[in-house]
Design an enzyme around this catalytic site. Structure first.
Site, mmCIF file in Angstrom:
data_model
loop_
_atom_site.group_PDB
_atom_site.id
_atom_site.type_symbol
_atom_site.label_atom_id
_atom_site.label_comp_id
_atom_site.label_asym_id
_atom_site.label_seq_id
_atom_site.Cartn_x
_atom_site.Cartn_y
_atom_site.Cartn_z
ATOM 1 C CD GLU A 158 -5.463 97.520 80.088
ATOM 2 O OE1 GLU A 158 -5.034 98.447 79.394
ATOM 3 O OE2 GLU A 158 -6.649 97.110 80.039
ATOM 4 C CE LYS B 55 -11.479 92.118 78.304
ATOM 5 N NZ LYS B 55 -11.686 93.193 79.302
ATOM 6 C CB SER C 39 -17.393 87.695 78.227
ATOM 7 O OG SER C 39 -16.823 86.853 79.208
HETATM 8 C C1 LIG Z 1 -13.528 86.365 78.272
HETATM 9 C C2 LIG Z 1 -13.425 87.504 79.218
HETATM 10 N N1 LIG Z 1 -14.502 87.867 79.931
HETATM 11 C C3 LIG Z 1 -14.458 88.878 80.811
HETATM 12 C C4 LIG Z 1 -13.298 89.571 81.058
HETATM 13 C C5 LIG Z 1 -13.308 90.638 82.095
HETATM 14 O O1 LIG Z 1 -13.262 91.938 81.595
HETATM 15 P P1 LIG Z 1 -14.527 92.881 81.637
HETATM 16 O O2 LIG Z 1 -15.052 92.847 83.036
HETATM 17 O O3 LIG Z 1 -14.000 94.212 81.254
HETATM 18 O O4 LIG Z 1 -15.508 92.367 80.682
HETATM 19 C C6 LIG Z 1 -12.141 89.244 80.339
HETATM 20 C C7 LIG Z 1 -10.888 89.974 80.560
HETATM 21 O O5 LIG Z 1 -9.831 89.660 80.141
HETATM 22 C C8 LIG Z 1 -12.214 88.175 79.394
HETATM 23 O O6 LIG Z 1 -11.132 87.810 78.690
#
Ligand SMILES: Cc1ncc(COP(=O)(O)O)c(C=O)c1O
Lengths: 393, 256
Positions: A111, A89, A377
């Site tokens: 948000e 993020k 992620s």
């Molecule tokens: C570690 C992590 N992965 C994935 C997501 C999902 O978001 P996005 O689909 O936009 O990657 C989040 C959202 O808070 C997150 O914190």
């Protein structure tokens, strides 16, 4: 780009900017200026510098040996969990704060679901000395409590969203209401590839660093830039779009997006948008969303706050509809088990969001020499409570 | 010509419109409230069809929308109620709601049903001009429905001109950039904005809404526009006991 956005802000049937007139000037200002600003050499230099020195990029592409043995293919993890603040993020938050400054904005709102975007936004606001207000669903504030404290320490004001399902969707509604009331001085840092055009494109560009690096790193590891598969979880879809971005036009690369099935796709407690949703309009764009026959938004469910969202970004809706990417779903139980497996095989505690992508590995049929990249992620520190309760540690 | 066009052709000042949410406080109160409002002297009505995620609305209308949904309000139920309403009410009726329920219903079908039920105009805050022109406008015109656009203090003069071109009954002037339920902004800036719009000599009359809550704000708004719309303040009245008996007094208190 074949799969990119057109002049009107659409990806095929999806996208656009369905905002009330109150937000039109803001969205229009962004639309007119975002490409000029982000392609400016000064902007690029500042963005790259911060990603390198502050975020710690490039994030490693890690060859996961024991995963590879288990699944009979070469499994690589793109380590977004090692970024400063603990997830992908931050890439987007850095990009948007630099943009907001160039737009002359004095106040930032955001948000957040899991709190990762909120923490990333609070962090960049501290870095720039700009006021920050984060909207977060009341339920998410409870299940991601460590992130609430982090945001406060970073100087942000955290405002609970108490309507509807009290999760990410409602936090997004509240942020939009704030923006309507403060159109001149405030920039809204949306945390995923959702929202009115140009947000989906802008956020995808900021996150595209993930696949940009991956290509180079794969070349070093394997002698080839292209893998057979790239995989990522999808809440709104920003880590997935960042992971897919520079592979979109290489049709040989199979793109696998993993949604949260919650307690099961048919359980009535799920956030598997492409399985349960229909076309419609949510948070400013035409996309696929979970809704009743009357067009009321259905309250989603996932144990993972970051995936607990009833829609997906419009570019995902397009990739789904034209079959350029495959959309799968993984339950709470499967994700938590996969999270634990990652700890025990690779010594990495993943965010429960990312664990959804890892769980999908078990369901794939790889060939022996396939190269597979999974976007890790985020890290699991924020989820320790949930893991501990589930596994009784 | 629909009822709205007629109204604005004959009356240009001190028009009072009331907004309320269909199916609130109870599923079957929609028609009685309309009849009481007409009798009490409202000039036209805005009836909200509820949506789960009303981003342009403040707490009062969010609450009434959620309650109406819990009460079972849907577009089909509303269209049936409107047929009953038209047996008792002759003033213009606008529907106000968000775009997603219309998309699900089908835009063409929605317009046809609305017209059959005696509706004169539609307000969809999150339907942008580009999408309206390219995908919706023909259905509105074919069914003799006026589309009402919003204008805020930030709307550029060029865009106001364009909105004026696309409008055929009135333009909805927001008292400030805000969600519903705020208070009327009468700062110098805003007065200058009303005056600026007035001086543009638009072909359509303007009606001021958002934050009109009493005689003072109504009177102020009528200095700059053809009339004003009261929403949240009226919806709050509907939460009180014996609200039906209080409607004449409410309208009187606004008109003064
Ligand atoms: C570690 C992590 N992965 C994935 C997501 C999902 O978001 P996005 O689909 O936009 O990657 C989040 C959202 O808070 C997150 O914190």
């Amino acid at each position: 780009m074949k799969y990119g956005v057109n002049e009107q802000g659409y990806y095929g049937d999806f996208g656009g900017a369905y905002v009330p007139e109150m937000l039109y000037p803001n969205v229009e200002e962004l639309r007119q200026r975002y490409l000029t600003i982000i392609s400016d050499p000064d902007f690029k230099a500042e963005f790259d510098q911060l990603l390198k020195d502050y975020v710690g990029r490039p994030s490693p592409l890690y060859f996961a040996k024991r995963y590879s043995e288990k699944y009979g293919a070469n499994i690589f993890l793109k380590r977004e969990d090692l970024n400063h603040t603990g997830s992908h993020k931050i890439n987007n938050a850095i990009g948007q704060i630099l943009l907001a400054r160039r737009l002359g904005k004095k106040r930032i709102i955001a948000e957040t679901g899991a709190g990762q975007h909120g923490v990333a936004t609070a962090t960049v606001c501290a870095l720039m000395g700009i006021e920050c207000v984060v909207y977060m669903g009341e339920i998410d504030m409870a299940r991601q409590a460590p992130n609430v404290s982090r945001m406060k320490m970073l100087g942000a004001k955290v405002v609970p969203a108490t309507s509807g399902s009290k999760t990410l969707k409602d936090a997004t509604n509240e942020a939009m209401r704030d923006w309507i009331a403060n159109p001149v001085d405030t920039h809204y840092i949306i945390g995923s590839v959702v929202g009115p055009y140009p947000y989906p494109d802008m956020v995808a560009r900021f996150q595209s660093i993930i696949s940009f690096e991956t290509r180079k790193q794969l070349l070093e590891h394997t002698g080839k830039e292209l893998p057979e598969y790239v995989m990522a979880c999808v809440g709104g879809g920003s880590n997935a779009m960042g992971m897919f971005y520079h592979f979109l036009d290489d049709e040989s690369v199979k793109l696998i997006a993993v949604e949260a099935a919650g307690k099961g796709v048919d359980s009535g407690h799920s956030a598997a948008t492409t399985f349960l949703g229909k076309e419609g309009v949510l948070h400013g764009s035409r996309t696929i969303l979970m809704q009743t026959d009357d067009g009321q938004v259905v309250e989603p469910y996932s144990i993972s706050a970051g995936l607990d969202y009833p829609g997906i970004g419009p570019q995902h809706a397009h990739l789904y509809k034209i079959n350029r990417a495959q959309y799968a779903s993984v339950t709470d139980d499967e994700a938590l088990q996969a999270g634990l497996l990652c700890c025990q095989l690779e010594g990495i505690i993943p965010a429960i969001e990312s664990a959804h992508a890892l769980a999908q590995l078990d369901k794939m049929k790889f060939k022996k020499d396939d190269n597979v990249v999974v976007c890790l992620s985020g890290r699991g520190d924020k989820d320790l409570d949930t893991y501990i309760k589930y596994f009784n540690y | 010509m629909n009822r709205l066009n007629h109204l604005f052709a004959t009356r240009k000042t001190n028009l009072l419109s009331i907004y309320y949410t269909a199916g609130y406080p109870e599923i079957n109160t929609t028609v009685d409230i309309a009849a009481a409002l007409e009798k009490a002297g409202a000039d036209f009505l805005e009836i909200g069809f509820p949506y789960s995620d009303p981003v342009a609305d403040g707490p009062t209308i969010q609450h009434s929308s959620q309650q109406a949904l819990d009460n079972g309000m849907t577009l089909n139920v509303l269209f049936e109620q409107l047929k009953e309403l038209r047996k008792r009410v002759t003033i213009p009726v606008l529907l106000m709601g968000y775009v997603n329920p219309i998309v699900q219903y089908g835009v063409e079908r929605f317009c046809k049903k609305a017209a059959e039920a005696g509706v004169d105009g539609i307000i969809v805050p999150d339907l942008p001009m580009y999408e309206y022109e390219s995908m919706y406008a023909d259905f509105f015109r074919d069914n003799n429905l006026s589309n009402i656009f919003l204008v805020t203090p930030q709307t550029s003069p060029e865009r106001i001109r364009k909105i004026d071109e696309l409008s055929d009954s009135f333009i909805y002037l927001l008292s400030s950039s805000s969600i519903t339920g705020g208070s009327l902004n009468v700062s110098d800036n805003i007065a200058a904005y009303y005056t600026r719009v007035k001086a543009m000599g638009l072909k359509n009359p303007t009606i001021i809404g958002f934050g009109i809550s009493d005689n003072a704000t109504f009177t102020k708004a009528c200095q700059y526009a053809s009339g004003a719309i009261v929403g949240s303040k009226f919806v709050q009245l509907l939460a009180e006991e014996n609200f039906m008996d209080k409607i004449p007094g409410f309208i009187k208190s606004i008109r003064g």
